[in-house]
Design a protein around this motif. Structure first.
Motif, short mmCIF file in Angstrom:
data_model
loop_
_atom_site.label_atom_id
_atom_site.label_comp_id
_atom_site.label_asym_id
_atom_site.label_seq_id
_atom_site.Cartn_x
_atom_site.Cartn_y
_atom_site.Cartn_z
N ASP A 51 49.23 19.11 2.46
CA ASP A 51 50.27 19.35 1.46
C ASP A 51 50.89 18.08 0.87
OD1 ASP A 51 50.02 22.12 1.37
OD2 ASP A 51 51.33 22.36 3.11
N LYS A 52 50.27 16.92 1.08
CA LYS A 52 50.73 15.69 0.45
C LYS A 52 49.77 15.31 -0.67
CE LYS A 52 51.92 10.90 1.20
NZ LYS A 52 51.74 9.72 2.01
N LEU A 53 50.31 15.17 -1.88
CA LEU A 53 49.49 14.85 -3.05
C LEU A 53 48.86 13.47 -2.90
CD1 LEU A 53 48.55 15.58 -5.94
CD2 LEU A 53 50.66 14.50 -6.76
N GLN A 54 47.53 13.43 -3.02
CA GLN A 54 46.79 12.17 -2.96
C GLN A 54 46.55 11.59 -4.35
OE1 GLN A 54 45.94 10.89 0.24
NE2 GLN A 54 47.38 12.54 0.66
N GLY A 55 46.63 12.45 -5.37
CA GLY A 55 46.43 12.01 -6.74
C GLY A 55 45.79 13.10 -7.57
N GLN A 56 45.66 12.79 -8.85
CA GLN A 56 45.01 13.70 -9.78
C GLN A 56 43.78 12.99 -10.32
OE1 GLN A 56 47.67 15.77 -12.34
NE2 GLN A 56 46.10 16.20 -13.87
N PHE A 57 42.62 13.67 -10.28
CA PHE A 57 41.35 13.04 -10.59
C PHE A 57 40.52 13.94 -11.51
CE2 PHE A 57 42.71 11.87 -6.34
CZ PHE A 57 42.67 10.49 -6.38
N PRO A 58 39.65 13.33 -12.32
CA PRO A 58 38.76 14.14 -13.15
C PRO A 58 37.63 14.74 -12.32
CG PRO A 58 38.39 11.81 -13.58
CD PRO A 58 39.55 11.91 -12.62
N ALA A 59 37.22 15.94 -12.68
CA ALA A 59 36.08 16.59 -12.04
C ALA A 59 34.89 16.47 -12.99
CB ALA A 59 36.38 18.04 -11.74
N ARG A 60 33.72 16.17 -12.45
CA ARG A 60 32.53 15.99 -13.28
C ARG A 60 31.75 17.27 -13.42
NH1 ARG A 60 28.73 11.34 -11.66
NH2 ARG A 60 28.17 12.71 -9.95
N ASN A 61 31.57 18.00 -12.34
CA ASN A 61 30.84 19.26 -12.45
C ASN A 61 31.37 20.24 -11.43
OD1 ASN A 61 29.44 18.74 -9.96
ND2 ASN A 61 28.01 17.47 -11.08
N LEU A 62 30.97 21.50 -11.61
CA LEU A 62 31.52 22.59 -10.85
C LEU A 62 30.42 23.59 -10.54
CD1 LEU A 62 34.21 24.19 -10.05
CD2 LEU A 62 34.02 25.22 -12.32
N SER A 63 30.50 24.21 -9.37
CA SER A 63 29.61 25.31 -9.02
C SER A 63 30.41 26.30 -8.19
CB SER A 63 28.40 24.80 -8.21
OG SER A 63 28.76 24.54 -6.87
N LEU A 64 29.79 27.42 -7.86
CA LEU A 64 30.47 28.38 -6.99
C LEU A 64 30.66 27.82 -5.59
CD1 LEU A 64 28.78 31.73 -8.02
CD2 LEU A 64 31.04 30.88 -8.65
N GLY A 65 29.94 26.76 -5.25
CA GLY A 65 30.03 26.18 -3.91
C GLY A 65 30.94 24.98 -3.79
N GLY A 66 31.28 24.33 -4.91
CA GLY A 66 32.11 23.15 -4.83
C GLY A 66 32.18 22.41 -6.15
N LEU A 67 32.67 21.15 -6.09
CA LEU A 67 32.74 20.34 -7.28
C LEU A 67 32.66 18.86 -6.91
CD1 LEU A 67 36.24 19.90 -8.85
CD2 LEU A 67 35.98 20.91 -6.62
N PHE A 68 32.40 18.04 -7.93
CA PHE A 68 32.38 16.60 -7.75
C PHE A 68 33.62 16.04 -8.39
CE2 PHE A 68 31.36 12.21 -8.68
CZ PHE A 68 30.79 11.81 -7.48
N ILE A 69 34.37 15.24 -7.63
CA ILE A 69 35.61 14.62 -8.11
C ILE A 69 35.34 13.14 -8.33
CG2 ILE A 69 38.01 14.12 -7.59
CD1 ILE A 69 37.98 16.61 -5.77
#
Length: 135
Positions: free
Chosen positions: A31-49
């Motif tokens: 629950d501690k914010l580490q930052g806001q980052f862009p995501a490159r791609n997305l799938s039903l299984g996960g994403l790349f940050i």
């Protein structure tokens, strides 16, 4: 004859179709914010940050996505685990999510995919196996 998934001759090991995803996500550890980052791609299984995300392989996190429209906005939460690190960012596998988040995820992948029929064929299996509603 064509196949919908990875073949024995293809080194691709991912189970889910990936789509381009050009939004940013907030990353939280306990629950501690580490930052806001862009995501490159997305799938039903996960994403790349993308970016210098300070998480280790195997570390659990919570991802928060703010989706705003003309008449409404959503805050979507996904729980995940870091599966890989690269020079440009981290790959996160989804481990848990709320039902609304799962439905949004399915919609994003379906509408963004080059093969929506192939993606839709996997929805029933993924819906039956979808994660529970808390991190």
């Amino acid at each position: 004859m064509t196949t919908a998934g990875p073949s024995a001759f293809n080194p691709e090991k991912r189970r889910h179709t990936r789509v381009i995803f050009t939004r940013s996500v907030k990353v939280f550890i306990q629950d501690k914010l580490q930052g806001q980052f862009p995501a490159r791609n997305l799938s039903l299984g996960g994403l790349f940050i993308e970016g210098e995300v300070n998480l280790s392989i195997g570390e659990d996190c919570r991802l928060e996505l703010h989706e705003t429209g003309r008449r409404s906005s959503l805050i979507l939460n996904f729980c995940g685990t870091v599966l890989r690190r690269e020079k440009g960012g981290i790959g996160v596998k989804f481990t848990n999510m709320e039902e609304d988040s799962f439905m949004f995820l399915q919609t994003m992948v379906l509408y963004s995919s080059d093969d929506p029929i192939g993606v839709a064929e996997n929805f029933l299996e993924d819906f039956i196996q979808k994660p529970a509603s808390t991190c």
